[in-house]
Design a protein around this motif. Structure first.
Motif, PDB file in Angstrom:
ATOM      1  N   LEU A   1       0.863  -1.180   0.000  1.00 13.84           N
ATOM      2  CA  LEU A   1       0.000   0.000   0.000  1.00 13.84           C
ATOM      3  C   LEU A   1       0.897   1.227   0.000  1.00 13.84           C
ATOM      4  O   LEU A   1       1.162   1.823   1.043  1.00 13.84           O
ATOM      5  N   PRO A   2       1.388   1.625  -1.162  1.00 15.08           N
ATOM      6  CA  PRO A   2       2.272   2.794  -1.233  1.00 15.08           C
ATOM      7  C   PRO A   2       1.542   4.076  -0.854  1.00 15.08           C
ATOM      8  O   PRO A   2       0.306   4.162  -0.963  1.00 15.08           O
ATOM      9  N   ASP A   3       2.300   5.067  -0.401  1.00 17.48           N
ATOM     10  CA  ASP A   3       1.702   6.342   0.002  1.00 17.48           C
ATOM     11  C   ASP A   3       0.868   6.955  -1.128  1.00 17.48           C
ATOM     12  O   ASP A   3      -0.141   7.619  -0.867  1.00 17.48           O
ATOM     13  N   ALA A   4       1.285   6.745  -2.361  1.00 16.12           N
ATOM     14  CA  ALA A   4       0.571   7.325  -3.499  1.00 16.12           C
ATOM     15  C   ALA A   4      -0.833   6.746  -3.642  1.00 16.12           C
ATOM     16  O   ALA A   4      -1.691   7.341  -4.311  1.00 16.12           O
ATOM     17  N   TYR A   5      -1.090   5.582  -3.013  1.00 10.12           N
ATOM     18  CA  TYR A   5      -2.398   4.954  -3.087  1.00 10.12           C
ATOM     19  C   TYR A   5      -3.257   5.262  -1.860  1.00 10.12           C
ATOM     20  O   TYR A   5      -4.310   4.645  -1.663  1.00 10.12           O
ATOM     21  N   ILE A   6      -2.816   6.207  -1.047  1.00 10.61           N
ATOM     22  CA  ILE A   6      -3.616   6.677   0.088  1.00 10.61           C
ATOM     23  C   ILE A   6      -3.926   8.151  -0.143  1.00 10.61           C
ATOM     24  O   ILE A   6      -3.034   9.010  -0.083  1.00 10.61           O
ATOM     25  N   GLY A   7      -5.162   8.463  -0.459  1.00 13.22           N
ATOM     26  CA  GLY A   7      -5.563   9.850  -0.719  1.00 13.22           C
ATOM     27  C   GLY A   7      -6.372  10.395   0.441  1.00 13.22           C
ATOM     28  O   GLY A   7      -7.214   9.681   0.997  1.00 13.22           O
TER      29      GLY A   7
END
Length: 344
Positions: A209-215
């Motif tokens: 779950l990369p940071d880019a996939y947490i909005g």
């Protein structure tokens, strides 16, 4: 308009006897009670609620401060609260905080000024000074849906962790590996809990779950639209967007369609907080459903227990996964059952 003296004259009893009947005092004969109630019916007498509240120090009124009245989840919650309160002999005054702590404080102050007997609150953005002061001052209060850790107030909520875990397992079984989440405000317990549950479920399946996939969203549709646009602009967009509430899911759907993309063929979509609309979208949206009606009813019962001197109990109910077709699920055959949301 008839007065209590008119009722007494019609029934042939004293004003004190009428008062005892209207307050359900046991020391009245059945004959006198029958005559007083008949006189009330004949004359259309309505007791003065304000005067009664001054005598009894109760108004039989509850306050409900919800986070966003435009969110269908909170609309359904408010309806169940009003229905249960009415069944227990209480009225409800509703205040809409619109996810703003300052507006939440305004409603709390206004409701307390109106001498309501107790408060139901779904705290906005982790709480607000006035609401916290009221809780610490001993105002009869129950948190519903959201809560504030460390504040000694009964909580009525749904645990969505198992349903989120079921959702991630469902997505994994469908072959999805790149899953993203539109999170709610971190300052709210529901916002932080849903992200944590999603992260844990992803780890159970060995999915990154990369940071880019947490909005970061705010439980509003516009934030769902904005975050999803960011996901779609990534060099490797996610295969699934999981919105942590229904309004953000609708915003996400708008963003996908604005790009000329299709759900689920180009990107899958799932949501927390099922709503009736989701069965009418194309495709119907897979979602986590909370037992909203029972939450509202249980919250009222807990608050009335507190008001009437009984020990209130916190209540934790269970959310569940409702599988539809927005994540690439096979279309139901004419002979196969369709999983749908039952009324809670």
């Amino acid at each position: 308009m008839a007065s209590i003296k008119d009722v007494a004259a019609e029934a042939g009893v004293s004003v004190a006897t009428v008062s005892r009947v209207l307050n359900d005092h046991p020391s009245v004969s059945e004959d006198a009670r029958t005559r007083v109630l008949a006189a009330v019916q004949t004359l259309g007498y309505r007791p003065n609620a304000v005067a009664r509240s001054l005598r009894t120090d109760q108004t039989r009124t509850l306050g409900l401060v919800i986070s966003d009245v435009l969110n269908p989840y909170f609309t359904e919650l408010a309806r169940s609260v009003e229905e249960e309160a009415r069944a227990l002999g209480y009225s409800v005054i509703i205040g809409n905080a619109d996810e703003r702590p300052d507006l939440q404080d305004h409603h709390v102050r206004t409701l307390l000024d109106r001498r309501i007997d107790g408060l139901l609150v779904s705290p906005a953005d982790g709480g607000s000074p006035g609401m916290l002061d009221a809780a610490r001052a001993g105002t009869p209060m129950v948190f519903v849906d959201r809560w504030i850790p460390g504040v000694d107030v009964p909580v009525v909520r749904a645990d969505g962790r198992t349903a989120v875990r079921d959702l991630v397992a469902h997505l994994h079984a469908l072959g999805h590996r790149r899953l993203a989440i539109i999170a709610g405000p971190a300052a709210t317990t529901t916002g932080s809990e849903r992200v944590e549950a999603f992260r844990e479920a992803m780890a159970e399946h060995g999915l990154p779950l990369p940071d880019a996939y947490i909005g970061q969203g705010d439980f509003q549709a516009e934030s769902g639209r904005r975050v999803t646009e960011g996901f779609l602009d990534l060099p490797q967009p996610p295969e699934v967007v999981f919105a942590a509430d229904n309004l953000m899911a609708l915003g996400a759907l708008d963003a996908v369609r604005a790009r000329g993309l299709r759900v689920p063929e180009d990107i899958a979509l799932a949501a927390f907080d099922d709503i009736p609309w989701f069965v009418h979208t194309d495709p119907p949206i897979t979602a986590v459903a909370q037992p909203t009606g029972e939450l509202g009813r249980a919250a009222v019962r807990a608050l009335v227990d507190r008001i009437e001197g009984r020990p209130p109990q916190s209540v934790t109910l269970t959310a569940r996964l409702v599988v539809r077709r927005s994540c690439g699920e096979p279309a139901p055959t004419p002979h196969s059952p369709v999983t749908n949301r039952s009324k809670s």
